[in-house]
Design a protein around this motif. Sequence first.
Motif, PDB file in Angstrom:
ATOM      1  N   LEU B 227      12.127  39.780  38.241  1.00 57.91           N
ATOM      2  CA  LEU B 227      11.506  39.962  39.582  1.00 57.91           C
ATOM      3  C   LEU B 227      11.860  41.438  39.999  1.00 57.91           C
ATOM      4  O   LEU B 227      12.920  42.003  40.329  1.00 57.91           O
ATOM      5  CB  LEU B 227      12.260  39.084  40.406  1.00 57.91           C
ATOM      6  N   ARG B 228      10.710  42.026  40.581  1.00 56.62           N
ATOM      7  CA  ARG B 228      10.579  43.091  41.401  1.00 56.62           C
ATOM      8  C   ARG B 228      10.870  42.939  42.804  1.00 56.62           C
ATOM      9  O   ARG B 228      10.743  41.831  43.136  1.00 56.62           O
ATOM     10  CB  ARG B 228       9.548  43.958  41.012  1.00 56.62           C
ATOM     11  N   THR B 552      15.797  34.826  45.523  1.00 58.65           N
ATOM     12  CA  THR B 552      16.526  36.159  45.152  1.00 58.65           C
ATOM     13  C   THR B 552      15.965  36.866  44.141  1.00 58.65           C
ATOM     14  O   THR B 552      15.095  36.293  43.277  1.00 58.65           O
ATOM     15  CB  THR B 552      17.868  36.172  44.972  1.00 58.65           C
ATOM     16  N   LYS B 553      16.180  38.056  44.009  1.00 61.30           N
ATOM     17  CA  LYS B 553      15.570  38.895  42.721  1.00 61.30           C
ATOM     18  C   LYS B 553      16.090  38.152  41.262  1.00 61.30           C
ATOM     19  O   LYS B 553      15.395  38.600  40.230  1.00 61.30           O
ATOM     20  CB  LYS B 553      16.192  40.295  42.595  1.00 61.30           C
TER      21      LYS B 553
END
Lengths: 581, 581
Positions: B227-228, B552-553
């Motif tokens: 994930l960005r 979250t990431k």
Amino acid sequence: MTENILRACGSLSKKDIGQRVSLRGWVNRRRDHGGVIFVDLRDRSGLAQITFSAEVDAALHKLADELRSEYVVALTGQVLARSDENINPQMPTGEIEVEGKTLTILNAAKTPPISVCDEQAVDESIKLRYRYLDLRRDSLKHNLILRSQVTRVVREYLYAQDFLEIETPILTKSTPEGARDYLVPSRVKPGKFYALPQSPQLFKQLLMVAGYERYFQIAKCFRDEDLRADRQPEFTQIDLELSFADEREIRSLVDGLLARIMPLVGQKYPDQVPEITYADAVNFYGSDAPDLRFDLRLIDISDIAARSELKVFKEVVERGGIVKAINVKNADGQLSRSALDAYKDFVGKFGAKGLAWITLRQNEISSPIAKFFTKEQLDGISQRLHGEVGDILLFVADTKKVVHDALGKLRCAIAKDLKLYDPGEFKFCWVVKFPLFEKDSEGRLTSTHHPFTKPLDGNYDENTLAAAYDIVLNGVELGGGSLRIYQPEEQQKVFAALGIDAAAAKEKFGFLLDAFQYGAPPHGGLALGLDRLVMLLARAESIREVIAFPKTKSAECLLTEAPAAVAPEQLRELGLRGAAQ
Amino acid sequence: MTENILRACGSLSKKDIGQRVSLRGWVNRRRDHGGVIFVDLRDRSGLAQITFSAEVDAALHKLADELRSEYVVALTGQVLARSDENINPQMPTGEIEVEGKTLTILNAAKTPPISVCDEQAVDESIKLRYRYLDLRRDSLKHNLILRSQVTRVVREYLYAQDFLEIETPILTKSTPEGARDYLVPSRVKPGKFYALPQSPQLFKQLLMVAGYERYFQIAKCFRDEDLRADRQPEFTQIDLELSFADEREIRSLVDGLLARIMPLVGQKYPDQVPEITYADAVNFYGSDAPDLRFDLRLIDISDIAARSELKVFKEVVERGGIVKAINVKNADGQLSRSALDAYKDFVGKFGAKGLAWITLRQNEISSPIAKFFTKEQLDGISQRLHGEVGDILLFVADTKKVVHDALGKLRCAIAKDLKLYDPGEFKFCWVVKFPLFEKDSEGRLTSTHHPFTKPLDGNYDENTLAAAYDIVLNGVELGGGSLRIYQPEEQQKVFAALGIDAAAAKEKFGFLLDAFQYGAPPHGGLALGLDRLVMLLARAESIREVIAFPKTKSAECLLTEAPAAVAPEQLRELGLRGAAQ
């Protein structure tokens, strides 16, 4: 030159006579009749008949001769009145036809394996495999258009009522419904899993705690259950939750919603929907989702049965069971002995060990059991059931649960067989005052709905009623809801009654219980099953008929062949492997 | 007695002075001031100030004294004008206050771990853990209300345009986007898996084949990617597909949609949105999603660089690379040497080995590289870049890809740093004529979008353009779409160019290819990223700020602690176990 106006096939009528129109669609049927090719062109809106005459335009006629069923075409033509003898009153556009002027074949089609233009008996698995063809049929198209209309009406109503539409997660944690979860392995945290939500219950309550006051969502929910006729692994719920509202407000909001939906199928929602308590529903109809389109109430005759000489009845009552009966009016002559035997088998499926009957005749009572009753007892039974000459009384003696299940199902079966109601009728009722708890097989209390349901009174035992309510249509639970517990002390008491200790509660719902400590408003809500609602509105037989791409009873999609095998490296990435079988 | 009218806090104004009102909400702040307790009461609509004076009602004042932040209350009171010196122009209801008459504490609240009534710097993970409190803050509430408004406008527009909203499955098969799928193990078929859809692409095309003509869905999509900043494992797409429509119609439909959305944030969508080809976008802006709020175009000076004495430039051109420059107007004095060094590091992140600069001064050129150019060459460069005294020209020499990436990113960074645009501006453009194919690292053709994208012309090589189009806002791709291939012959040619043989095609998309043989109409569509759209409209920093319950990431939900461990019997039921680590 006149410009061709782009039109939908089904929208053409006498008003368009003389117009040049442009149409696009599928060849529904094509037939050749004395040098004229007739094409029924189909688009989403309906059908229009196009003619290509060899006399008028030989080249165009030749091209039209290439057309086959399900070819996709664009054409232009002139709308003409049909001659009187050619008017087709069955067809909405049957007063006109379109004389073809130009024709473009946009795409050819192989002969479809299932017929699109009529309803043929085709194996369900073939229809599901070629769902894109089945979806072309009128009935499925009608259902999906209705479904879209229903969601539109729902949204517009709720928007106007100041509701916010808020999406809740699909990749989440187990929710409190207690059915089997679908799991999604995490790649980032091998060995851990997301659960697909069985409902947005926890999140919508959190949104109330967060102060959003009025939430709704048309939400996808998931249950990995063994599928019955009207279950799907994924289903859709009209889900709503309100803060500061009481049961009356929530129910009248849902009444308002249904009052806007019913006109989509030409029906009026009643100004006053009957309200029945859970206790009465079970007592009189043997079900918490009673079908009120017909009467056939379950009448308790346990007291008389206990005094009779019929051993099976007496013993049932002595053991704490009950005897109930229904009166099938004027059934003498309609229900043969073999029909009664079939009903006996039917109630057997619900655990009943027998089905006794009494036929009331002029000066005579015909019944295998009559001899075990005194005249007075028989009169008492007949009176209680409002028996008249020609009626058949049907009896089941067993535990409460079996009697209610068996007679509850039987009254529906008989009503259907004897056509005791108009199948076009829509009969709603609210079922209220549910018990907060049920006893499981080991005598422990479990939640009738879920452990966040608010009690109606301050006791926390098996007699406690819940602020819970179901909306029922024609004997089917369309949806249900409740007020929720919002005070930690009350939640603790309910958990205690359920035997859930603090640690277990924290483990499962800790974040929600935490949230309730930081200013939770009184709140409640409801969820309506969209699939079932549309199924009933469309008078479809199964929810598969109101879902674009449904799964089979073994949860397979025959069209895409899901579920499917995956590459070993995909499993490796997830830290998984198949268990040794 | 006057009846108390139930009102929303934020709706009160001078017009209500004298009214008796009933309010419900949360205590935003409470302060005690000379025997008067002032409560800012908050509900979804906003704030109102309530007063409880000991002089007016001592018992009520005492109860109000118990109030703490985030308590939930119901109260009644009378709306009064504030005295001139007490008017609060910062507060929408600042001209009035409510004199409390009754007060009920509905629920108490512990002191919240994060402040609700102001924007404090709090660790993101605390905010996500207590998301229900964070969601009470004005900014998040505003974002979620805006999101609901956007989806409302989208739906109402598309309903009015005769679109049907149709749900497609979540438990399905791999879709053609090619990112990593989330998998769901099947219990009924152990060892088989559903995939969560990366888009409804295949199903919406099947719906076109099925004759539904105009489909839309606000659809959840899933990608198991690292994930960005602005990615989430699940995201939402405004997804639409039309039959018989060309690119122009589809784009103007989307223009119409955005024209209805922009007024929600007080903006007008332009009557004419600039259209730029993919080739120009990359050439002039170094990106297929150009930010057109500022100019800073990339200008090719490879020809001049090749003739210069600057070895690094010459060699790059000789090896087939390019040299491009941007002209930062009037930057002399604004961009220090250390700023330029920082930009050099910045472009390094995109692979550029250096960043050369030339500052144009009166009668002087200040630059470490000027000495390698003749006066004529310098004049040529300056002319091409419209250089004037005070400008700084910045150069990157490398492969085409690196130059475009590095300078494309650099122009955005500089524009932001030097405030070259109004951050409140919304600048849209359509990017068109994408290449149909890209070359992968091994020189093989792959689909730029997906293998069903229709070529614009009849060739099937690396120069073939696609009937694909993206809508871009402020340098962010909001969405994209294409016309789709609908004829089997053309699909075969594209598969052949991609090196996908018949067996592989059948294995992956067989059901779609089958469907196309039974009468597929010309069709195309588009999908808009709802999260990103709302993020840009709300001027939020991350899509997490426009999603109620984001992850979250590392794809965790800190609130519910998903993903979580599951019971061994759950895995056993699915025929799974963890791989030996």
